[in-house]
Structure formats: structure tokens, C-alpha cells
Design an enzyme around this catalytic site. Sequence first.
Site, PDB file in Angstrom:
ATOM      1  CB  THR A 194     -10.116  11.217  26.024  1.00  0.00           C
ATOM      2  OG1 THR A 194      -8.815  11.123  25.510  1.00  0.00           O
ATOM      3  CG2 THR A 194     -10.782   9.888  26.013  1.00  0.00           C
TER       4      THR A 194
ATOM      5  NE  ARG B 134      -0.570   8.676  21.423  1.00  0.00           N
ATOM      6  CZ  ARG B 134      -1.607   8.973  22.210  1.00  0.00           C
ATOM      7  NH1 ARG B 134      -2.836   8.949  21.728  1.00  0.00           N
ATOM      8  NH2 ARG B 134      -1.406   9.276  23.453  1.00  0.00           N
ATOM      9  CB  VAL B 135      -2.411   2.821  20.163  1.00  0.00           C
ATOM     10  CG1 VAL B 135      -3.637   2.410  20.975  1.00  0.00           C
ATOM     11  CG2 VAL B 135      -2.537   2.315  18.729  1.00  0.00           C
TER      12      VAL B 135
ATOM     13  CG  ASP C 298      -5.384   6.604  27.986  1.00  0.00           C
ATOM     14  OD1 ASP C 298      -5.057   7.474  27.139  1.00  0.00           O
ATOM     15  OD2 ASP C 298      -6.382   6.727  28.724  1.00  0.00           O
TER      16      ASP C 298
ATOM     17  CB  THR D 140      -9.610  12.202  29.939  1.00  0.00           C
ATOM     18  OG1 THR D 140      -9.074  13.341  29.242  1.00  0.00           O
ATOM     19  CG2 THR D 140     -10.115  12.684  31.286  1.00  0.00           C
TER      20      THR D 140
HETATM   21  N1  GLY Z   1      -6.052   9.824  26.501  1.00  0.00           N
HETATM   22  C1  GLY Z   1      -6.097   9.821  25.110  1.00  0.00           C
HETATM   23  C2  GLY Z   1      -4.857   9.486  24.447  1.00  0.00           C
HETATM   24  O1  GLY Z   1      -3.778   9.671  25.008  1.00  0.00           O
HETATM   25  O2  GLY Z   1      -4.895   9.041  23.319  1.00  0.00           O
END
Ligand code: GLY
Length: 316
Positions: free
Chosen positions: A178, A206-207, A209, A229
Site C-alpha cells: 500500500t 476481498r477488502v 484495511d 500498510t
Molecule cells: N494493507 C493493504 C491491504 O491489506 O489490502
Amino acid sequence: MLNPGGRGKSILPALIVHGGAWDIPEHLQQDSIEGCRKATRRGWEVLTLGGSAVDAVEAAVRVLEDDPTFDAGQGAVLTCAGAIELDAIIMDGSDLNLGAVIGVQRVRNPVTLARVVMTESEHAILAGEGAEAFAKRSGLDLVPNSGFAVEREKQRWQAKRAEGQPREDLSKGHPGDTVGAVALDLSGHLAVATSTGGTFYKHPGRVGDSPLVGCGAYADDWSGAVSATGRGESLMRVVISKSVCDLMYRGMTAQEAADAGIGLLARRTPGQGGLIVLGKRGDIGIAHNTPYLAHAYVKGNEIIGGVLKIPDGRHT
Ligand code: GLY
């Protein structure tokens, strides 16, 4: 410096960006540093010309999204189905307003769409096709999904596919790299933006954080601003960005709160990650328990960039 807040003291702007916390291979480290420095230069230009913290984090993250080195926009990782699904968030610490987008496939700069959702819609989060329809109506650049995929990621996807492992196993061990930025402007307002392609070979839909408020990002003029991240499934369990802001609200410095946030992540979840943090007066905090964290920030008028390596033997 200007003092529009009338607080009796000049406000010095501040900016930190990151290009992901993960096991950055040596051949990508220099490009990661250069990319973070370039984004910082752009965001700093905006801040010093009197732009808002929101303007600065959007401008910095757009640079990172357009840079094929990073897992956001151009260069994002592929899902197990071979597509690219992008998430982003932006938050204004002055009024806690926020905008986020989830699973967009054709929006060139998801961070800009997140900002338009924040400022031009009555909603906070838009997902998928509805988000793209809103982007189109707002006149944002749309590109074909295949236009985001770089050769490096196509080859990585093909190699994984050839391994023929079950889908769940394939997604392990690849933290999302990220991108994000936190800024304090001349008026004393904070903002944050975070953008990602998510984790490599993720299940479609999929989502992580990143687009979740308080998890991938949080900004509040009363405490601080944080961009996270790393492994989203773990970062969201401890609502890491809001948790770190709460620690600053109770008196910790940005660095103390960043260390405590990563400590919490390490003790309470199996995941790894990294944080960039600004306190409400612009003090800087950076912490991670991944092997590396690509980042850059401004000290004086100099841009400092690097891939922080976790010291051997350190256990946060
Ligand atoms: N930190 C990014 C994700 O897990 O999608």
C-alpha cells in the site's frame, strides 16, 4: 510562516509518505525510495504554496498511484482471477469528513475518486460499479483494467498460478505494499490518504484495511494523522490508525504512539505492518515490524527518504 489559526505561534507544515511495509526485494528498493521522494516533493510543493493538507495528501498519493513500483494504481497486484481491484481513502482532520472507494477496476487515480466522494457526494464510501459510475459522472480519468497491470505483476501471477496451490495458501506471506501520505498544513489542519491494490492473489471482492476508516487511515486535528500498510486482515482487528490517534490524544508523541500501535499489532494479531504518523503539531512517527518500510518525509527543507530496515533481533 503564516499563522492563520491565530494560535500565537507559527505553524510549520509537515508531510510523510510511505510506499509500503513489506519484504521489499533489493532490486525494488531504490525505485521505492525515489518514488517516495518524488511524491513527497509534490506534496511539499502543494503545502508550501498554501494548499490544504487534503490537497497535499491527494497530490502525493496520486504520484505514488502513477508510479509502477508500488501496489496502488499502476503496478497494483492481481487478484487470483487476474484482475486489479483498487481501494482508497482520504480523510480531513479538520471536520472528520472522509471519502473511500472499494474494488474499483477502471479509475486511474482512486485517491481522487475518494476525495470526490468526500466532497461531492452525500456518502462516505462507494464500491465497485457504483463507484465507477460516479467517477464517470464526475469526469475522472477511466482506463481499462488491463492498463494497470505491469509485466512484473503479470509474471508473478502466472508463476503463482502455475504452482497450482489452493487459493488460500497462495495469498499468505505477501503483505500489501500500500501507499499513503499524512500532512499538516499552514493552517494547522491534518489529513491522510491511503491507496492500495490489496494483497497479491487475493480473492475477488476481498477488502483490506486501507479503505476502512480507522484501520487504513485516520486524521483528527485534535490528535494526529495515521496511514497504515501491511496485512489488512490483521491491521483491521486492532483498528490501528484510530487506536494510534487515541494514544496521541491521551498525550503520547507520534513516535511513541506509532511504536505502541505496531506493538499492539504484533502482540494481538499474526500480521505485520507499518505506520506513518503525524502529531497535531507536526511531530513525526514511523514504525513497522515488517522487514522494510519505504518512506520519505521533510526535515527542514530537505527530503529524507529510505527503506527503513527493521534492526536485527528487534521484536516490537
Ligand atoms: N494493507 C493493504 C491491504 O491489506 O489490502
